[in-house]
Design an enzyme around this catalytic site. Sequence first.
Site, PDB file in Angstrom:
ATOM      1  N   ASP A 159       1.828  14.822  -1.539  1.00  0.00           N
ATOM      2  CA  ASP A 159       2.413  13.436  -1.516  1.00  0.00           C
ATOM      3  C   ASP A 159       3.674  13.168  -1.868  1.00  0.00           C
ATOM      4  O   ASP A 159       4.299  13.599  -2.719  1.00  0.00           O
ATOM      5  CB  ASP A 159       1.189  12.500  -2.641  1.00  0.00           C
ATOM      6  N   ARG A 189       5.516  10.592  -1.306  1.00  0.00           N
ATOM      7  CA  ARG A 189       5.765   9.208  -1.402  1.00  0.00           C
ATOM      8  C   ARG A 189       6.708   8.714  -2.759  1.00  0.00           C
ATOM      9  O   ARG A 189       6.348   9.234  -3.732  1.00  0.00           O
ATOM     10  CB  ARG A 189       4.769   8.152  -1.351  1.00  0.00           C
TER      11      ARG A 189
END
EC number: 3.5.4.25
Length: 199
Positions: A126, A128
């Site tokens: 991930d 983000r």
Amino acid sequence: MKLRRIAEAKLPTPFGEFLMVGFEEIATGKDHVALVFGDISGTKPVLSRIHSECLTGDALFSLRCDCGFQLEAALSQISKEGRGVLLYHRQEGRNIGLLNKIRAYALQDQGLDTVEANLKLGFKADERDFTLCADMYNLLGIHEVRLLTNNPKKIEIMKEAGINVVERVPLIVGRNPSNAHYLDTKADKMGHMLFKKAQ
């Protein structure tokens, strides 16, 4: 503060009329959007969803993920609540971008799971940056939220950034044969709070 508030306008939707507020990343010029419903002022915690951009799920009706289902369910719940905000966090494919997301899908078609595919392409599971969402909340004057999420990382990062998450509201929708393995992988490898199908 990584963002600045740029513009706003009314956005009529099937769920009611929202106020669309546009933000710009100061360093990159990349844009993000908040959809505000009703009066979010005052001290009462605001029902909210941090929704990461997913072109395939949100706009193209993909069944490979639960994103489009979550977007629709979140807007519906916010509308029924009478007040709330959805942050549309424009970091496609857990921030690897659309073309790399397609490459990751191709690897998944060959048998890798969603985490393995990202790692194979040289990314983290991930990528983000959720601190941008804390900036959006602050620019909207929101400091306490009831967060529509299954992702404990969002809660942790919001709290670290000074946004008080007073309640997690589960958002478990859209499981189907095309995304069951994907959802189970998110639960097993990324800690998402999902109910797995009985083995």
